[in-house]
Scaffold this motif. Structure first.
Motif, PDB file in Angstrom:
ATOM      1  N   SER A  45       0.737  -1.189   0.170  1.00  0.00           N
ATOM      2  CA  SER A  45      -0.080   0.192  -0.003  1.00  0.00           C
ATOM      3  C   SER A  45       0.891   1.126  -0.238  1.00  0.00           C
ATOM      4  O   SER A  45       1.808   1.216   0.716  1.00  0.00           O
ATOM      5  N   ALA A  46       0.460   2.428  -0.933  1.00  0.00           N
ATOM      6  CA  ALA A  46       1.322   3.366  -1.034  1.00  0.00           C
ATOM      7  C   ALA A  46       0.395   4.488  -1.747  1.00  0.00           C
ATOM      8  O   ALA A  46      -0.393   4.111  -2.621  1.00  0.00           O
ATOM      9  N   GLN A  47       0.345   5.780  -1.184  1.00  0.00           N
ATOM     10  CA  GLN A  47      -0.197   6.803  -2.011  1.00  0.00           C
ATOM     11  C   GLN A  47       0.976   7.909  -2.026  1.00  0.00           C
ATOM     12  O   GLN A  47       1.612   8.186  -1.116  1.00  0.00           O
ATOM     13  N   ALA A  48       0.363   8.851  -2.946  1.00  0.00           N
ATOM     14  CA  ALA A  48       1.021  10.151  -3.061  1.00  0.00           C
ATOM     15  C   ALA A  48       0.322  11.288  -3.545  1.00  0.00           C
ATOM     16  O   ALA A  48      -0.570  10.834  -4.560  1.00  0.00           O
ATOM     17  N   LEU A  49       0.019  12.280  -3.021  1.00  0.00           N
ATOM     18  CA  LEU A  49      -0.617  13.307  -3.349  1.00  0.00           C
ATOM     19  C   LEU A  49       0.340  14.599  -3.766  1.00  0.00           C
ATOM     20  O   LEU A  49       1.424  14.831  -2.887  1.00  0.00           O
ATOM     21  N   GLU A  50       0.119  15.170  -5.022  1.00  0.00           N
ATOM     22  CA  GLU A  50       0.977  16.306  -5.250  1.00  0.00           C
ATOM     23  C   GLU A  50       0.223  17.619  -5.834  1.00  0.00           C
ATOM     24  O   GLU A  50      -0.785  17.329  -6.434  1.00  0.00           O
ATOM     25  N   ALA A  51       0.820  18.710  -5.590  1.00  0.00           N
ATOM     26  CA  ALA A  51       0.128  19.959  -5.883  1.00  0.00           C
ATOM     27  C   ALA A  51       1.235  20.924  -6.583  1.00  0.00           C
ATOM     28  O   ALA A  51       2.463  21.044  -6.135  1.00  0.00           O
ATOM     29  N   TYR A  52       0.769  21.682  -7.737  1.00  0.00           N
ATOM     30  CA  TYR A  52       1.885  22.553  -8.182  1.00  0.00           C
ATOM     31  C   TYR A  52       1.333  23.766  -8.658  1.00  0.00           C
ATOM     32  O   TYR A  52       0.102  23.859  -9.063  1.00  0.00           O
ATOM     33  N   ALA A  53       2.019  24.921  -8.625  1.00  0.00           N
ATOM     34  CA  ALA A  53       1.704  26.198  -8.905  1.00  0.00           C
ATOM     35  C   ALA A  53       2.771  26.944  -9.656  1.00  0.00           C
ATOM     36  O   ALA A  53       3.785  26.933  -8.912  1.00  0.00           O
ATOM     37  N   GLY A  54       2.320  27.681 -10.799  1.00  0.00           N
ATOM     38  CA  GLY A  54       3.531  28.350 -11.494  1.00  0.00           C
ATOM     39  C   GLY A  54       3.417  29.465 -12.131  1.00  0.00           C
ATOM     40  O   GLY A  54       1.835  30.033 -12.120  1.00  0.00           O
ATOM     41  N   SER A  55       3.852  29.886 -13.089  1.00  0.00           N
ATOM     42  CA  SER A  55       3.961  30.917 -13.962  1.00  0.00           C
ATOM     43  C   SER A  55       2.813  30.919 -14.926  1.00  0.00           C
ATOM     44  O   SER A  55       2.480  29.754 -15.105  1.00  0.00           O
ATOM     45  N   ASP A  56       2.254  31.972 -15.211  1.00  0.00           N
ATOM     46  CA  ASP A  56       1.325  31.878 -16.320  1.00  0.00           C
ATOM     47  C   ASP A  56       0.396  31.094 -15.934  1.00  0.00           C
ATOM     48  O   ASP A  56      -0.648  30.488 -16.927  1.00  0.00           O
ATOM     49  N   GLY A  57      -0.416  31.330 -14.689  1.00  0.00           N
ATOM     50  CA  GLY A  57      -1.470  30.565 -14.267  1.00  0.00           C
ATOM     51  C   GLY A  57      -1.558  29.000 -14.332  1.00  0.00           C
ATOM     52  O   GLY A  57      -2.415  28.487 -14.814  1.00  0.00           O
TER      53      GLY A  57
END
Length: 708
Positions: free
Chosen positions: A168-180
């Motif tokens: 069992s393994a889980q990953a949650l990722e979030a990104y924010a950057g240039s030009d919306g």
């Protein structure tokens, strides 16, 4: 966002020597973005043999998941500049992926040849591929027709998707950057029962750009299941649903051959057209069963079924081929597309590892059949003196929706393709030093195209035999010499002005080179020379614009080199270099001797990563640089030569990138990716002088990755 820093670089030639001191680094398979892992691969699923890549008489480059993570790649084309022999091609206004391998591109109307888990993955329509569910990308250089049928002689890609894990393994990722730019991904896996495991990858993305009005949205959902039915018997399912939406963006126009006359942000379509939507759904089911495994002998059966649907729907305004005489007025056409395709593939294979006559054999016998249907409905309006539908490229004024011209029926066709094939392959181990790979595929192909506007149906039934032969000599435990030759074919869609079907393209390729692999198997390099010919190439009909004819032959010669691997326990690197001389050698329309569009003679890249620890917390810092030389921006015709029309070329460019990460806690880390570090203006590909795709300006993306 302004960032001032330096990037890390190196040279391809120095890396194999440095790896003589390489030390082994453990690789742990993880979900989500990796911190430490392998660049170098020892095998490729797409080769369909147990021969290690060092022994395989073929140049293969594997872009590992670790490489994709270090590049911050969210789309497949984010990684293409880091593979030798690959050049970008017209990508249908950002609506799909398209490349040339060793100078030879696929169908200009559907994109490059591509495999997904060994099944044809690009018949029909597919938006730019998201990397959220991709484990690695295998670049199989040279002809693949002996195994896979219709393909380009320069090579093909096999995308390998992530498989379920039994923990069992889980990953949650979030990104924010240039030009919306905003992006969220989920990667979850584990057992559902003692004999069943699952994996689920999902991604939601909104991406702005430096281009006026152009924003894209993407949604991906990719489930996978593995069922161990019994000892030696496994059932695997891979699914994928993706929707990509955005304005069709054909890029900027050159004025008087100059690309700097317009800002790279200038949009020459109509924002009121709204989004063009590319949707696709894929289901793949494979069953594997071991028949016999005893005394070094092994026989196994594999059966696979793949079902894929893709569609394109929406309006788009697209520029004409040339500017008007005033140098600023551009006529355009407006199109409505309703394209829908379905592809069903069935495969069955028997694979065995045996010894006959004192020689080891890795035998593969397979059959394949597919049914492909492609419906195309296009409505359009063409510019004329009475209704020019123009835009002033120097001072554009855009129209509201109610002032856009009404489109009229233009194309309404249904194409059907049917194919049945038998293929055989044998990899022979002749003593300690020699390997021979021989294969052949027989294809029986049927094609029909029904024009629903005229009631006319055209048909063709070409057959193809695609052999290949390769030899490897294992000169030392680290060095291998290899050579191979093979043939390929690719059916052409559509008809000429008389309604006759277009004959398939045929190719022939030869390759020779050398491979090196370090003692611990953690680093390797390949250098290959190639000579490729392709005939029956489709070009535009000069007497009947809008139609095609089979008129051409092209040739590509050159070399490409790739390095991947660990330099020591802290450093790893990717590097590539290629020289390609690709030109027209016979054609009724194009100028003989003219170079092929978007193919630079020289390109190269280096990606270097360092990983260590500070204050007890692991971190990584690295960067990359890519270079692409000048290349033709459109096809050079005989009429242009006669008229003395200047050559239109895309300028050379060099770009750098920076990547960094820091593990805040054992389960949480932050990352920073900066592309086009020095904000260099570049133009990545072109179809004609009024359809030129500018590269993105400097962008920075901040990410947060959590495992739980």
């Amino acid at each position: 966002m302004k960032v001032h820093t330096v990037y890390l670089a190196g040279t391809v030639l120095a890396l194999p020597a440095a790896c003589a001191l390489a030390q082994s680094v453990d690789v742990v398979e993880v979900v989500g973005r990796r911190s430490a892992g392998a660049y170098h691969a020892s095998e490729a699923d797409g080769a369909k043999t147990d021969l290690p890549l060092r022994e395989l008489p073929q140049a293969v480059r594997v872009m590992s998941r670790q490489s994709l993570d270090d590049l911050g790649a969210t789309r497949v084309d984010d990684a293409l500049d880091y593979v030798g022999g690959v050049s970008r091609q017209n990508n249908f206004g950002g609506m799909w992926d398209n490349i040339a391998i060793r100078g030879l591109a696929g169908d200009s109307n559907t994109g490059m040849a591509l495999l997904q888990n060994g099944f044809a993955g690009n018949r029909g329509y597919h938006g730019p591929r998201d990397t959220a569910n991709i484990e690695r990308i295998e670049f199989l250089k040279g002809p693949a027709a002996a195994l896979y049928g219709a393909s380009e002689p320069g090579g093909t890609l096999n995308i390998v998707t992530k498989r379920p894990l039994w923990r069992s393994a889980q990953a949650l990722e979030a990104y924010a950057g240039s030009d919306g730019f905003y992006r969220t991904t989920l990667d979850a896996t584990g057992p559902l029962a003692d004999a069943v495991a699952y994996r689920l990858n999902a991604a939601v993305e909104k991406r702005g750009s430096m281009r006026d009005f152009v924003t894209t949205r993407r949604t991906l959902l990719a489930p996978a299941l593995t069922w161990r039915v019994a000892p030696g018997s496994t059932v695997d399912y891979r699914g994928e649903w993706q929707r990509h939406r955005g304005l069709l963006d054909r890029g900027v126009a050159a004025i008087g051959g100059r690309l700097d006359a317009l800002p790279r942000s200038r949009f020459l379509g109509e924002p009121a057209d709204g989004d063009l939507e590319v949707s696709n759904t894929t289901h793949q089911l494979t069953v594997q069963h071991v028949l016999r495994e005893q005394g070094g002998e092994r026989w196994a059966l594999r059966a696979g079924l793949a079902w894929k649907e893709g569609s394109i729907l929406g309006y788009a305004t697209e520029a004409a081929a040339t500017l008007r005489p005033d140098g600023r007025t551009l006529w355009r056409q407006r199109r409505y597309r309703d394209y829908d395709a379905r592809d069903v593939v069935l495969q069955a294979e028997l694979a065995g590892q045996v010894r006959w006559g004192g020689v080891g054999h890795d035998v593969l016998m397979g059959v394949e059949t597919y049914r492909f249907r492609n419906d195309q409905l296009m409505m359009r309006v063409l510019p004329s003196a009475a209704a020019p539908y123009a835009i002033d490229v120097l001072a554009p004024s855009y129209r509201p929706r109610e002032q856009l011209p009404q489109v009229l029926p233009a194309t309404d066709t249904r194409e059907r393709q049917r194919n049945s094939a038998l293929y055989l392959q044998d990899a022979l181990r002749l003593g300690e030093s020699w390997r021979v790979l021989a294969g052949v595929r027989l294809d029986r192909y049927q094609q029909s195209l029904h024009n629903r506007r005229t009631g006319v149906t055209t048909q063709q039934d070409p057959h193809a035999t695609s052999p290949r032969l390769g030899v490897s000599y294992l000169a030392t435990p680290h060095w291998t010499l290899f050579a191979n030759a093979g043939r390929s074919f690719r059916p052409n869609s559509g008809t000429d002005v008389t309604g006759a079907a277009l004959a398939p393209e045929h190719g022939r390729a030869r390759e020779a080179g050398v491979k090196w692999e370090g003692a611990d198997g953690r680093a390797g390099a390949t250098l290959a020379l190639f000579d490729i010919d392709k005939r029956d190439v489709v070009t535009g009909d000069p007497a009947n614009p809008g139609y095609s004819i089979v008129a051409g032959a092209v040739r590509s010669r050159g070399l490409d080199a790739d390095f991947t691997g660990q330099l020591d326990r802290h450093w790893r690197a990717n590097a590539s270099l290629s020289y390609i001389d690709a030109e027209v050698v016979r054609d009724n329309v194009l100028a003989v001797g003219s170079r092929l569009v978007n193919v630079p003679r020289i390109n190269g890249s280096v990606l270097v990563m360092y990983e260590g620890a500070a204050a007890g917390r692991p971190f990584g810092l690295g960067g990359g640089v890519t270079y692409s030389a000048r290349r033709p921006g459109d096809s050079r015709t005989q009429a242009q030569i006669a008229a003395g029309t200047p050559v239109f070329e895309l300028p050379a460019y060099t770009q750098a990138r920076l990547t960094a990460w820091w593990r805040v806690t054992p389960l949480v880390r932050v990352s920073l990716d900066i592309d086009n570090l020095f904000d260099r203006t570049c133009y990545t590909s072109s179809y004609q002088s009024t359809w030129v795709a500018p590269g993105a300006r400097r962008t920075a993306v901040l990410g947060l990755q959590a495992r739980f």
